[in-house]
Design a protein around this motif. Structure first.
Motif, short mmCIF file in Angstrom:
data_model
loop_
_atom_site.label_atom_id
_atom_site.label_comp_id
_atom_site.label_asym_id
_atom_site.label_seq_id
_atom_site.Cartn_x
_atom_site.Cartn_y
_atom_site.Cartn_z
N VAL A 128 0.82 -1.23 0.00
CA VAL A 128 0.00 0.00 0.00
C VAL A 128 0.85 1.28 0.00
CG1 VAL A 128 -2.16 -0.96 0.85
CG2 VAL A 128 -0.37 -0.35 2.50
N ASP A 129 2.17 1.15 0.15
CA ASP A 129 3.06 2.30 -0.06
C ASP A 129 3.29 2.52 -1.55
OD1 ASP A 129 3.80 3.81 2.12
OD2 ASP A 129 5.40 2.45 2.75
N GLY A 130 2.99 1.50 -2.36
CA GLY A 130 3.17 1.61 -3.81
C GLY A 130 4.62 1.66 -4.24
N PHE A 131 5.51 1.02 -3.48
CA PHE A 131 6.95 1.07 -3.78
C PHE A 131 7.44 -0.15 -4.57
CE2 PHE A 131 7.88 3.65 0.36
CZ PHE A 131 7.33 4.77 -0.23
N HIS A 132 6.62 -1.24 -4.60
CA HIS A 132 7.10 -2.47 -5.25
C HIS A 132 7.30 -2.23 -6.75
CE1 HIS A 132 7.19 -6.57 -6.75
NE2 HIS A 132 7.42 -6.97 -5.51
N PRO A 133 8.38 -2.79 -7.32
CA PRO A 133 8.62 -2.59 -8.76
C PRO A 133 7.43 -2.98 -9.64
CG PRO A 133 10.49 -3.70 -7.74
CD PRO A 133 9.44 -3.57 -6.67
N MET A 134 6.64 -3.94 -9.18
CA MET A 134 5.44 -4.32 -9.96
C MET A 134 4.46 -3.15 -10.01
SD MET A 134 3.83 -6.89 -11.44
CE MET A 134 3.99 -8.53 -10.74
N ASN A 135 4.23 -2.50 -8.87
CA ASN A 135 3.31 -1.36 -8.86
C ASN A 135 3.89 -0.17 -9.63
OD1 ASN A 135 0.88 -2.18 -7.53
ND2 ASN A 135 2.09 -2.39 -5.65
N ILE A 136 5.21 0.05 -9.47
CA ILE A 136 5.86 1.15 -10.20
C ILE A 136 5.75 0.89 -11.70
CG2 ILE A 136 8.06 2.35 -10.63
CD1 ILE A 136 7.05 2.98 -7.86
N GLY A 137 6.02 -0.34 -12.11
CA GLY A 137 5.97 -0.70 -13.54
C GLY A 137 4.57 -0.52 -14.10
N ARG A 138 3.58 -0.98 -13.32
CA ARG A 138 2.18 -0.83 -13.77
C ARG A 138 1.81 0.64 -13.86
NH1 ARG A 138 -1.13 -5.54 -13.44
NH2 ARG A 138 -2.94 -4.19 -13.17
#
Ligand code: NAP
Length: 304
Positions: A128-138
């Motif tokens: 939920v911080d939105g830091f994971h590379p998957m979330n950044i990539g999306r």
């Protein structure tokens, strides 16, 4: 000089505290509705390692915000001698815990722990911080994602304050993975709430003041108190100050003052709109963390 003792018409101040409050009221209403419909309430967990004063305050505020909107919250505290392997094991536990919808690991971590390894260990649908590379990539690809809280908070703040962004030149100072780089990407998106022409500056940028003076919107995310001065601002520009540095101040009970990256007393008279520190971007970050947690609980981004 702090925002409270510089005279600026309130109409020019960007009140992040009030905007964040509005978002929290909306979230609380949705949580109440979901609970009435038989859904479990969203549950946010926070891992805090060590006793850094700033981190303690941020995490406390996040937990209080959860209570305010009707979420469940869990604070997991560890001493700063926790090993990387032990911390990764806790992350794995939270990943598997069906009660927890989303969780954060408060940064910074002690030097012996690699933050990238920890972030990558979090399941993207609970990040939920939105830091994971998957979330950044999306996010970069324009796919639904849990967006990093501070950058999305800035975009939301501009939108809710009715500040036009389309076609504007936005200069972002700072290129960190958690603020500068993602906010530059979000502001350049082909969206009504963005559509800026973005220039991303950093410590190697030449002629920084000249570049800043061409900006309609300046976002300062540097971590250097009062770095942005009047000579860097075009009259009428919108100024978003992300900086939050604790500076020793014996006159305060806490012993410190929170300073932004913008020299408020110099810049506020020039700017058409400006965020104060505190009370600008900070409260929006928490509001967007809550929004991400609600989205995670609903399985909105990564279906459960
Ligand atoms: P960071 O990781 O330390 O990054 C700082 C950035 O500023 C780097 O890209 C650095 O350039 C750049 N920089 C440093 N000195 C510069 C200079 N003289 N000229 C131009 N650029 C310069 O910091 P961060 O995590 O992004 O945080 C920035 C600030 O925002 C901090 O005060 C932090 O506490 C605050 N913050 C606030 C919130 C909130 O919710 N309000 C959330 C997150 C962060 P290089 O890349 O070249 O080193």
């Amino acid at each position: 000089m702090t925002p409270e003792n510089v005279l600026v018409e309130t109409s020019r101040l960007i009140d992040g505290k009030q905007t964040a409050e509005d978002i929290k009221v909306e979230i609380a209403a949705e949580v109440a509705q979901r609970r009435a419909a038989g859904h479990k309430v969203p549950h946010l967990a926070a891992i805090l390692v060590g006793h850094d004063g700033g981190s303690e305050t941020y995490v406390r505020n996040k937990v209080l915000a959860c209570e305010r909107v009707g979420f469940a919250s869990t604070l997991l505290r560890y001493e700063d001698d926790i090993t990387e392997a032990e911390l990764l094991a806790k992350v794995a536990e939270l990943n598997e815990d069906p009660e927890i919808d989303g969780f954060i690991v408060q940064l910074p971590l002690p030097r012996h722990i690699d933050p990238d390894k920890v972030i990558e260990a979090i399941r993207p649908e609970k990040d939920v911080d939105g830091f994971h590379p998957m979330n950044i990539g999306r996010m970069v690809a324009g796919l639904p994602a849990l967006l990093p809280a501070t950058p999305s908070g800035i975009v939301e703040l501009l939108a809710r304050q009715g500040i036009k962004t389309s076609g504007k030149h936005c200069v972002v100072i700072g290129r960190s993975n958690i603020v500068g780089t993602p906010v530059s990407i979000l502001l350049a998106k082909n969206l009504d709430t963005a559509n800026c022409t973005v220039t991303l500056c950093h410590s190697r940028t030449q002629n920084l003041a000249d570049i800043c003076r061409t900006a309609d919107i300046v976002v300062a995310a540097i971590g250097r108190p009062e770095f942005v001065t009047a000579d860097m601002i075009k009259p009428g520009a919108v100024v978003i100050d992300v900086g939050t540095t604790r500076v020793a101040d014996a006159s305060k009970k806490s012993g410190f003052t929170l300073k932004g990256d913008v020299n408020f007393s110099e810049v506020a008279p020039l700017a058409s709109r400006i965020t104060p520190v505190p009370g600008g971007v900070g409260p929006m970050t928490i509001a967007m963390l809550l929004l991400n947690t609600l989205r995670a609980a609903k399985g909105e981004i990564h279906p459960k």
